[in-house]
Design a protein around this motif. Structure first.
Motif, PDB file in Angstrom:
ATOM      1  N   ARG A  78       0.875  -1.180   0.000  1.00 43.64           N
ATOM      2  CA  ARG A  78       0.000   0.000   0.000  1.00 43.64           C
ATOM      3  C   ARG A  78       0.904   1.219   0.000  1.00 43.64           C
ATOM      4  N   PHE A  79       0.463   2.245  -0.711  1.00 42.87           N
ATOM      5  CA  PHE A  79       1.224   3.495  -0.728  1.00 42.87           C
ATOM      6  C   PHE A  79       0.824   4.372   0.451  1.00 42.87           C
ATOM      7  N   GLY A  80       1.826   5.007   1.042  1.00 41.67           N
ATOM      8  CA  GLY A  80       1.561   6.037   2.026  1.00 41.67           C
ATOM      9  C   GLY A  80       1.283   7.348   1.305  1.00 41.67           C
ATOM     10  N   PRO A  81       0.967   8.401   2.055  1.00 45.42           N
ATOM     11  CA  PRO A  81       0.765   9.708   1.420  1.00 45.42           C
ATOM     12  C   PRO A  81       2.067  10.207   0.796  1.00 45.42           C
ATOM     13  N   PRO A  82       1.976  11.018  -0.248  1.00 44.20           N
ATOM     14  CA  PRO A  82       3.188  11.529  -0.893  1.00 44.20           C
ATOM     15  C   PRO A  82       4.085  12.294   0.089  1.00 44.20           C
ATOM     16  N   PHE A  90      12.070  16.210  -5.196  1.00 40.66           N
ATOM     17  CA  PHE A  90      11.042  15.419  -5.849  1.00 40.66           C
ATOM     18  C   PHE A  90      10.175  14.677  -4.847  1.00 40.66           C
ATOM     19  N   VAL A  91       8.988  14.264  -5.324  1.00 40.75           N
ATOM     20  CA  VAL A  91       7.949  13.705  -4.463  1.00 40.75           C
ATOM     21  C   VAL A  91       7.693  12.255  -4.851  1.00 40.75           C
ATOM     22  N   VAL A  92       7.556  11.409  -3.828  1.00 43.98           N
ATOM     23  CA  VAL A  92       7.322   9.981  -4.036  1.00 43.98           C
ATOM     24  C   VAL A  92       6.156   9.504  -3.183  1.00 43.98           C
ATOM     25  N   LEU A  93       5.605   8.359  -3.595  1.00 43.41           N
ATOM     26  CA  LEU A  93       4.641   7.624  -2.779  1.00 43.41           C
ATOM     27  C   LEU A  93       5.430   6.518  -2.082  1.00 43.41           C
ATOM     28  N   PRO A  94       5.617   6.614  -0.757  1.00 39.44           N
ATOM     29  CA  PRO A  94       6.409   5.593  -0.083  1.00 39.44           C
ATOM     30  C   PRO A  94       5.626   4.302   0.131  1.00 39.44           C
ATOM     31  N   VAL A  95       6.372   3.213   0.199  1.00 39.62           N
ATOM     32  CA  VAL A  95       5.849   1.894   0.533  1.00 39.62           C
ATOM     33  C   VAL A  95       6.540   1.481   1.829  1.00 39.62           C
TER      34      VAL A  95
END
Length: 177
Positions: A78-82, A90-95
């Motif tokens: 599941r992805f966490g918030p960006p 830069f912006v990522v969706l963490p796992v």
């Protein structure tokens, strides 16, 4: 893939609704990134082990990675918030870096492949923007985005990256365990 200048890296492509949602966000906030590679979770390259030495042959990659892929079942994440990636713009969706994804990462690290090293701890993620530096307002908009639901990672893809050229796919291995 994000942040890697040269080397070989390993990703897991996204499929279905998650892939469509990540691609939509990328197109709105970073069209260049959206046209570079399919939406994916980065496993090695920008964090953890770092990129694999670009002198590694495809035969060495296949010999090291095929047994790992064969023994690893598909992984649900599941992805966490960006978030802004560590010390970058830069912006990522963490796992979550624990559980089966950590086991896969650690097995790759013990595979005998040569890694170039990296500055960041293992942070599996999907990159949302990389190339344009965003205004404060656009950054707030991006950080408010969400990708909901479970995502199944069922294969790994190995790419050679040599900026500024487009990454080249070397191989894909299904997670079959």
């Amino acid at each position: 893939m994000a942040g890697v200048r040269g080397g070989i890296y390993i990703v897991a492509d996204l499929h279905g609704d998650a892939a469509a949602r990540v691609r939509e966000i990328q197109r709105r906030f970073d069209p260049k990134l959206a046209n570079t590679a399919p939406p994916h979770v980065t496993l090695t390259g920008s964090s953890g082990l770092g990129p694999i030495d670009p002198a590694t042959t495809e035969a060495e990659l296949r010999g090291a990675l095929e047994p790992i892929a064969r023994d690893t079942p598909p992984i649900v994440v599941r992805f966490g918030p960006p978030v802004r990636f560590m010390q970058t713009t830069f912006v990522v969706l963490p796992v979550d870096p624990h559980g089966p994804i950590r086991v896969l990462h650690d097995r790759i690290g013990r595979s005998g492949l040569r890694f170039l090293g990296v500055r960041h701890m293992f942070t599996p993620h999907a990159t949302l923007n990389l190339y344009p530096e965003l205004s404060r307002e656009r950054m707030r908009e991006l950080l408010a985005e969400r990708v909901e639901g479970d995502v199944t990672l069922d294969a790994i893809r190995i790419y050679r990256s040599m900026d500024p050229m487009k990454p080249r796919l070397l191989m894909e291995l299904g997670l079959e365990g």
